[in-house]
Write a protein that holds these residues in place. Structure first.
Motif, PDB file in Angstrom:
ATOM      1  N   GLU A 136      32.475  34.798  50.149  1.00  0.00           N
ATOM      2  CA  GLU A 136      31.873  35.467  48.998  1.00  0.00           C
ATOM      3  C   GLU A 136      30.376  35.219  49.074  1.00  0.00           C
ATOM      4  N   ARG A 177      35.087  39.075  39.985  1.00  0.00           N
ATOM      5  CA  ARG A 177      34.254  38.412  41.001  1.00  0.00           C
ATOM      6  C   ARG A 177      32.772  38.585  40.670  1.00  0.00           C
ATOM      7  N   ARG A 229      32.923  39.988  48.186  1.00  0.00           N
ATOM      8  CA  ARG A 229      33.939  39.219  48.893  1.00  0.00           C
ATOM      9  C   ARG A 229      34.354  39.947  50.162  1.00  0.00           C
TER      10      ARG A 229
END
Length: 112
Positions: free
Chosen positions: A42, A18, A22
């Motif tokens: 996110e 990522r 998140r």
């Protein structure tokens, strides 16, 4: 909430690939007993220009109480939603970085 849905959302939230932070928030839905409203998001603060970018989506479960005929419907929808957020966030991130860094003067070096 069923374990398979919790596992899918946790895996997405903690994915080491990522870019941003998140978050997954869950609450009981007022529309159906035993079902949930889930917010997935996110976000990332870009330090160079103090801008925060964020993508957020809400969805409702329909099969956590066992009343729906499509056993994996919630899993399928959750997977689609987190994939969409991931793609939308990545696009927003790229657009923001491009806008930010194209303002700077400097030469690029050609790779061989």
């Amino acid at each position: 909430m069923k374990e398979d849905l919790i596992e899918l959302l946790s895996r997405w939230k903690n994915d080491e690939r990522r870019i941003g932070f998140r978050n997954v928030k869950v609450r009981n839905t007022p529309f159906a007993d035993g079902e949930y409203l889930i917010i997935v998001s996110e976000e990332l603060k870009i330090k160079d220009n103090s801008k925060t970018i964020k993508i957020e989506r809400v969805f409702q479960t329909f099969n956590q109480s066992g009343n729906n005929e499509i056993a994996n419907g919630d899993l399928y929808r959750a997977e689609q939603i987190v994939n969409i957020i991931t793609i939308e966030f990545f696009k927003l991130y790229l657009d923001t970085i491009q806008e930010l860094y194209l303002e700077y003067d400097g030469d690029f070096t050609e790779l061989n």
